[in-house]
Every structure is written in structure tokens, then in C-alpha cells.
Scaffold this motif. Sequence first.
Motif, short mmCIF file in Angstrom:
data_model
loop_
_atom_site.label_atom_id
_atom_site.label_comp_id
_atom_site.label_asym_id
_atom_site.label_seq_id
_atom_site.Cartn_x
_atom_site.Cartn_y
_atom_site.Cartn_z
N TYR A 190 0.19 6.33 -7.07
CA TYR A 190 -0.94 7.24 -7.26
C TYR A 190 -0.45 8.68 -7.32
N ALA A 219 -6.48 1.24 -7.43
CA ALA A 219 -6.77 2.09 -6.28
C ALA A 219 -8.08 1.69 -5.62
N TYR A 231 -8.25 0.50 -1.80
CA TYR A 231 -9.00 1.21 -0.77
C TYR A 231 -10.18 0.40 -0.25
N GLN A 283 0.82 -1.21 0.00
CA GLN A 283 0.00 0.00 0.00
C GLN A 283 0.86 1.26 0.00
N THR A 300 -7.92 9.02 -4.30
CA THR A 300 -7.30 8.98 -2.98
C THR A 300 -7.45 10.29 -2.23
N ARG A 301 -7.69 11.38 -2.94
CA ARG A 301 -7.86 12.69 -2.30
C ARG A 301 -9.32 13.06 -2.13
N SER A 329 -10.71 5.26 4.04
CA SER A 329 -9.43 5.98 3.95
C SER A 329 -9.50 7.11 2.94
N ILE A 330 -10.64 7.28 2.29
CA ILE A 330 -10.81 8.36 1.31
C ILE A 330 -11.41 9.55 2.03
N ASP A 348 0.69 4.05 -2.89
CA ASP A 348 0.48 5.49 -2.65
C ASP A 348 1.46 6.32 -3.47
N HIS A 387 -5.22 9.37 -8.39
CA HIS A 387 -4.84 10.36 -7.39
C HIS A 387 -6.06 11.12 -6.89
#
Length: 237
Positions: free
Chosen positions: A49, A215, A219, A42, A104-105, A230-231, A46, A101
Amino acid sequence: MRDWQPFLGLPLWLWLFVIPTLVALACLLVPGPAGRILRPLQRLADRIYLGSGVLAAGFMLLILLLIVAQMVARWSNLTFPGSTEYAGYAMAATSFLALPHALTRGAHIRVSIFLNISPRIGLVLDAVAMWIAAITATYFARYAIKTNIFSKMLNDRTQGQDFVPEWLLSFFAMFATAPSKWGELWAKTGSEWVYTPVWLPQLPMSIGTVLLALALWDYLCRLLITRRSSITSEAVE
């Protein structure tokens, strides 16, 4: 287009859908050991990403430079053939490479109205939605890659005025060629500019969708391990 040929002795659909689902179930049933095993992967994911987001930003900057070049060419009574096509390719690359990306944000639209009913129901709904999204993204990524393969097989070329140097095509062809044939590949490479093959601007689409699918599976596993998403959206004031 409906073939699922075997890979390493197992059908491709097993690798793409069943095995990741079993890994997610393992994260649900034994979160402690699964988290310790997946944590190094992971951390690497990251970084990937983030690198994809940086590339997307680079292509966005390229769009700006192309627009400026078009303006300068117009003011100087010069022609910039293929500028519109290049800008379109850069825009597509920006959109697809930014997908993992952005996920994840927390930049993707996520309807969370039902997630607030209760923590337990919210966890179940979030996990199911993430699993469906991962399945869909994996399916999309598989056919994006097949689109690349068919464009290469058909030697499909763009219909615009855009050209690319032949050495650039040889560079990307190295990744699909055995190292023993690299010398022969470059020996046949000239210095001419050729019409852009369609598979070249399609590459960012394939890369972006593959990373998005990765991703989503990633996640989903994090959600099942930690029992919380985790998002998280970045607050902008």
C-alpha cells in the motif's frame, strides 16, 4: 463479459467473493489464530500500500513536470505533441494508485454518524459496510482487468498525438509471455515510436482497483480480529 471461467479447478467468483468472505468469518470466529496467521501477510500488504502511494506521488510529480515542459515549449515556439494525453494518463494513474494508500490513512470519505450509537452496533455496521465495499471493489477490479484484456485483443490505440517507444510495450508484454519466448519478443522489437495502445494507460487503473479490493478485504479481517477499526484519519493542523 458475464463469464466466470474456472481458475485452478474452481469458478472465479468462488475465489473472488466466497473464499475471502470465509476468511473474514474465520477472523470473526477465531480471531487469535487467524490474526497470527495473517499478520505476516498484513505486514507485506502494508508495504505494498505504501509503495502504491509512492508511485501515485511520482505520477503527481510527473504531471507538474509535464506542465512545466508545456510552458517551456510554448515560450520556445516548440511543439510538444501528446502532452495533454500524457498528463491525463498521469492523472489517472495518480488517482487509482493512491486508492489503497488513501484508504489505510483514512483519507476516503466514511460516514460514521451511525457508528457512534453503541460500540456493538458500530462494529456490526462497520463490518457490513466494509464487506459491501470489498465486494464492490472486487467486482470493479475484475472488470478493470477484463477491460485491459479486451483493449489488448482489439489492439485499440489512442486517437491523440501521443506516442510511446516500442521497447516499452515489449517490456510490459514480458509479464504476459512465457520466458522461453522473451528472445523472440525482443527480436521483433524495433526502435520506433508507435501510437499508445489503450491498455498501457489502463494498467494503473487495474493495479489500483486490485490493490483497493485487497486493502478492503485486509482491513475487514483486521476489524473482525481486533474488534476495532484499523482505519484512522491523520490529523492535520
